[in-house]
Design an enzyme around this catalytic site. Structure first.
Site, PDB file in Angstrom:
ATOM      1  N   LYS A 129     116.350 -46.868  63.742  1.00 16.34           N
ATOM      2  CA  LYS A 129     116.805 -47.587  62.546  1.00 16.34           C
ATOM      3  C   LYS A 129     117.691 -48.731  63.009  1.00 16.34           C
ATOM      4  CE  LYS A 129     116.494 -47.323  58.054  1.00 16.34           C
ATOM      5  NZ  LYS A 129     115.454 -46.719  57.210  1.00 16.34           N
ATOM      6  N   ASP A 169     113.847 -52.085  54.889  1.00 15.20           N
ATOM      7  CA  ASP A 169     114.706 -51.098  54.211  1.00 15.20           C
ATOM      8  C   ASP A 169     115.522 -51.917  53.202  1.00 15.20           C
ATOM      9  OD1 ASP A 169     115.598 -48.068  54.514  1.00 15.20           O
ATOM     10  OD2 ASP A 169     117.464 -49.166  54.272  1.00 15.20           O
TER      11      ASP A 169
HETATM   12  P1  NDP Z   1     115.842 -52.754  48.105  1.00 12.25           P
HETATM   13  O1  NDP Z   1     116.762 -53.655  48.838  1.00 12.25           O
HETATM   14  O2  NDP Z   1     114.498 -53.229  47.716  1.00 12.25           O
HETATM   15  O3  NDP Z   1     116.544 -52.208  46.789  1.00 12.25           O
HETATM   16  C1  NDP Z   1     117.747 -51.517  46.857  1.00 12.25           C
HETATM   17  C2  NDP Z   1     118.176 -51.157  45.448  1.00 12.25           C
HETATM   18  O4  NDP Z   1     119.278 -50.267  45.520  1.00 12.25           O
HETATM   19  C3  NDP Z   1     118.665 -52.355  44.667  1.00 12.25           C
HETATM   20  O5  NDP Z   1     118.436 -52.161  43.301  1.00 12.25           O
HETATM   21  C4  NDP Z   1     120.165 -52.361  44.989  1.00 12.25           C
HETATM   22  O6  NDP Z   1     120.965 -53.033  44.034  1.00 12.25           O
HETATM   23  C5  NDP Z   1     120.460 -50.882  44.998  1.00 12.25           C
HETATM   24  N1  NDP Z   1     121.586 -50.631  45.884  1.00 12.25           N
HETATM   25  C6  NDP Z   1     121.663 -50.903  47.215  1.00 12.25           C
HETATM   26  N2  NDP Z   1     122.860 -50.583  47.704  1.00 12.25           N
HETATM   27  C7  NDP Z   1     123.562 -50.105  46.657  1.00 12.25           C
HETATM   28  C8  NDP Z   1     124.859 -49.609  46.526  1.00 12.25           C
HETATM   29  N3  NDP Z   1     125.695 -49.541  47.563  1.00 12.25           N
HETATM   30  N4  NDP Z   1     125.239 -49.195  45.288  1.00 12.25           N
HETATM   31  C9  NDP Z   1     124.403 -49.254  44.227  1.00 12.25           C
HETATM   32  N5  NDP Z   1     123.152 -49.741  44.297  1.00 12.25           N
HETATM   33  C10 NDP Z   1     122.740 -50.144  45.488  1.00 12.25           C
HETATM   34  O7  NDP Z   1     115.741 -51.439  49.037  1.00 12.25           O
HETATM   35  P2  NDP Z   1     114.643 -50.290  49.010  1.00 12.25           P
HETATM   36  O8  NDP Z   1     114.128 -50.081  47.643  1.00 12.25           O
HETATM   37  O9  NDP Z   1     113.692 -50.555  50.104  1.00 12.25           O
HETATM   38  O10 NDP Z   1     115.525 -49.035  49.468  1.00 12.25           O
HETATM   39  C11 NDP Z   1     116.130 -48.150  48.545  1.00 12.25           C
HETATM   40  C12 NDP Z   1     116.393 -46.816  49.224  1.00 12.25           C
HETATM   41  O11 NDP Z   1     115.158 -46.252  49.681  1.00 12.25           O
HETATM   42  C13 NDP Z   1     117.290 -46.864  50.473  1.00 12.25           C
HETATM   43  O12 NDP Z   1     118.033 -45.667  50.537  1.00 12.25           O
HETATM   44  C14 NDP Z   1     116.284 -46.898  51.616  1.00 12.25           C
HETATM   45  O13 NDP Z   1     116.843 -46.416  52.825  1.00 12.25           O
HETATM   46  C15 NDP Z   1     115.234 -45.945  51.079  1.00 12.25           C
HETATM   47  N6  NDP Z   1     113.899 -46.042  51.659  1.00 12.25           N
HETATM   48  C16 NDP Z   1     113.221 -47.231  51.698  1.00 12.25           C
HETATM   49  C17 NDP Z   1     111.942 -47.283  52.219  1.00 12.25           C
HETATM   50  C18 NDP Z   1     111.129 -48.509  52.196  1.00 12.25           C
HETATM   51  O14 NDP Z   1     109.955 -48.439  52.581  1.00 12.25           O
HETATM   52  N7  NDP Z   1     111.630 -49.644  51.767  1.00 12.25           N
HETATM   53  C19 NDP Z   1     111.318 -46.089  52.794  1.00 12.25           C
HETATM   54  C20 NDP Z   1     112.083 -44.876  52.626  1.00 12.25           C
HETATM   55  C21 NDP Z   1     113.326 -44.887  52.095  1.00 12.25           C
HETATM   56  P3  NDP Z   1     121.656 -54.453  44.427  1.00 12.25           P
HETATM   57  O15 NDP Z   1     120.534 -55.424  44.460  1.00 12.25           O
HETATM   58  O16 NDP Z   1     122.647 -54.674  43.354  1.00 12.25           O
HETATM   59  O17 NDP Z   1     122.293 -54.244  45.778  1.00 12.25           O
HETATM   60  O1  2IT Z   2     113.590 -45.096  55.560  1.00 17.91           O
HETATM   61  C1  2IT Z   2     112.409 -45.373  55.829  1.00 17.91           C
HETATM   62  O2  2IT Z   2     111.562 -44.498  56.069  1.00 17.91           O
HETATM   63  C2  2IT Z   2     112.027 -46.782  55.830  1.00 17.91           C
HETATM   64  N1  2IT Z   2     112.848 -47.633  55.516  1.00 17.91           N
HETATM   65  C3  2IT Z   2     110.635 -47.184  56.223  1.00 17.91           C
HETATM   66  C4  2IT Z   2     110.467 -47.182  57.714  1.00 17.91           C
HETATM   67  C5  2IT Z   2     109.162 -47.739  58.223  1.00 17.91           C
HETATM   68  O3  2IT Z   2     109.065 -47.852  59.460  1.00 17.91           O
HETATM   69  O4  2IT Z   2     108.248 -48.034  57.453  1.00 17.91           O
END
Ligand code: NDP
Ligand code: 2IT
Length: 448
Positions: A129, A169
């Site tokens: 990561k 992420d």
């Molecule tokens: P994005 O950046 O697309 O979206 C993040 C969302 O979460 C936004 O709405 C953001 O709001 C909100 N957010 C982020 N930080 C905070 C905070 N400290 N407090 C409140 N709201 C917050 O990210 P993802 O959708 O990709 O990721 C969301 C979650 O999913 C994370 O935990 C990530 O690790 C996990 N994840 C992502 C994967 C992926 O493929 N992208 C895979 C597996 C897990 P704002 O815009 O106001 O910051």
């Molecule tokens: O938390 C996660 O699994 C991710 N942000 C996606 C990682 C990836 O390599 O697609």
């Protein structure tokens, strides 16, 4: 610590001594150690080889300075990271996070979780990561481009298609991946699938954008199906409004659920009518193109916006935390239980606190931890790597079928190792099932 002394308390005391102040990392390890230590004690070969001690120390953590110029000509400095956690079962694999809160503890917790998640997918992926304390909010496209290029200029030395394959992420989507891929290609003078989540024009995979959210909805469906229920007709609360939250909302709606909330760091919207596909398309455009705030949805569609609040106080049947770590605490969990919530499936990584998880398990709520429920994203990243290697692109139908199979298989592994009488403890199941494959590979390699 002598291995014969392995107990949760002693193990955690040793870990905390070695990694002072890394609270998120301690939390992630605690959650795993609690379920895995009894299993290790019952299987002495893991204990004798010190597998848990070795698994909780990353192979290496790379920390570097990132310098770039903003639109006003100011020189800006950020800190970049890549934590290469474990490559026992494949190249390091995991996302990059750009958020001002990023620090070593957060990236170590994410890299540690990734070890188990990637193992659960059944694909050959190790765990890593990375990211930076860069805040993309309010930055112009050109500023984001210059930052991504500067970040990759250093990261370049540490990654490669058989070494370490980053992805997105929080704060890193297709725009950022594209800038970073472009910079890698310039520096390497070759075209290789070194990042996943690429755009379709240059080696990206269909369904990757949707995969984490879709996978989370499928995992929920599988938990419910296993208990004679379904998403059909259920009121669903989702937090976040980024990549994971929006595509989770899309699939939940397709499966017959009614999504009534989405949020961002400013608060949440409550749409009693349900966020239908048309409204959701508006949100995806708001978030990925116009880069606005979720409060604008309430103005556009005339519903409630609750500033500075999270959605867990509202009655719902199903909850999907899809924003960030520790966004659902003990009080939230108690409220969900008393409001009749049946199941929680985590799109985000470690969104529930240790105390919240205990409340959910004590009340026999179906609880899908992130490392199982959100594994669909990295799974399709693995499929993107495969497609890059064989120089072919699979169809959307093929990929969604594979995604469903993988999520169903993850559920089955959790059920196999987490069954406790009538109840399935998915935390225990995911931790033990994820552990075994990595641990066996480490045993086979010997020490050194
Ligand atoms: P994005 O950046 O697309 O979206 C993040 C969302 O979460 C936004 O709405 C953001 O709001 C909100 N957010 C982020 N930080 C905070 C905070 N400290 N407090 C409140 N709201 C917050 O990210 P993802 O959708 O990709 O990721 C969301 C979650 O999913 C994370 O935990 C990530 O690790 C996990 N994840 C992502 C994967 C992926 O493929 N992208 C895979 C597996 C897990 P704002 O815009 O106001 O910051
Ligand atoms: O938390 C996660 O699994 C991710 N942000 C996606 C990682 C990836 O390599 O697609």
């Amino acid at each position: 610590m002598m291995y014969e002394d392995l107990s949760l308390e002693r193990f955690m005391a040793g870990l905390k001594k070695r990694t002072p102040g890394e609270v998120e990392f301690h939390q992630a390890v605690y959650e795993v150690a609690e379920s895995v230590i009894p299993f290790i004690l019952a299987n002495p070969r893991y204990r004798q080889a010190g597998i848990l001690q070795r698994m909780t120390e990353p192979d290496r953590s790379i920390i570097f300075r990132v310098e770039w110029e903003d639109d006003e000509g100011n020189i800006r400095v950020n800190r970049g990271y890549r934590v290469q956690f474990n490559n026992s079962i494949g190249p390091y694999k995991g996302g990059l996070r750009f958020h001002p809160s990023v620090n070593l503890s957060i990236l170590k917790f994410l890299g540690f979780e990734q070890t188990f998640k990637n193992s659960l997918t059944t694909l050959p992926m190790g765990a890593g990561k990375g990211g930076a304390d860069f805040n993309p909010r309010g930055k112009s496209d050109r500023e984001v481009m210059r930052f991504c290029q500067a970040f990759m200029t250093e990261l370049f030395h540490h990654i490669g298609p058989n070494t370490d394959v980053p992805a997105g992420d929080i704060g890193v989507g297709v725009r950022e991946i594209s800038y970073m891929f472009g910079q890698y290609k310039r520096l390497a003078q070759e075209f290789t699938g070194v990042l996943t989540g690429k755009a379709l024009e240059f080696g990206g995979s269909l369904i990757r954008t949707e995969a984490t959210g879709y996978g989370n909805a499928y995992f929920m469906q599988e938990m419910l199906k296993h208990h004679g229920d379904s998403i059909e007709g259920k009121t669903c609360s989702i937090s976040g409004s980024g990549n994971v939250a929006t595509y989770c909302a899309e699939k939940v709606t397709q499966l017959g659920g009614k999504v009534v909330t989405l949020s961002d760091s400013d608060g949440f919207v409550h749409d009693k009518e349900g966020i239908d596909p048309e409204k959701l398309a508006w949100i995806i455009d708001l978030k990925t193109n116009r880069r606005g705030r979720i409060s604008e949805y309430a103005e556009e569609f005339g519903c409630d916006f609750h500033a500075e609040k999270r959605p867990w106080g509202l009655p719902c049947d199903l909850a999907f935390p899809c924003a960030t770590q520790n966004e659902l605490d003990e009080r939230d969990a108690k409220t969900l239980v008393s409001n009749g919530c049946k199941a929680v499936s985590e799109g985000a990584n470690m969104p529930s606190t240790v105390e919240a998880i205990q409340v959910l398990l004590d009340n026999q709520i179906l609880y899908g931890p992130g490392k199982a429920a959100n594994a669909g994203g990295v799974a399709v990243s693995g499929l993107e790597m495969t497609q890059n290697s064989i120089r072919m692109a699979w169809t959307e139908e093929e990929l969604e079928k594979k995604l469903v199979e993988i999520m169903t298989h993850i559920h089955a592994q959790c059920a196999r190792y987490g069954q406790e009488g009538e109840f399935i403890n998915y935390v225990k199941g995911a931790n033990i099932a994820g552990f075994i494959k990595v641990a066996d590979a480490m045993l086979a390699y010997g020490v050194g």
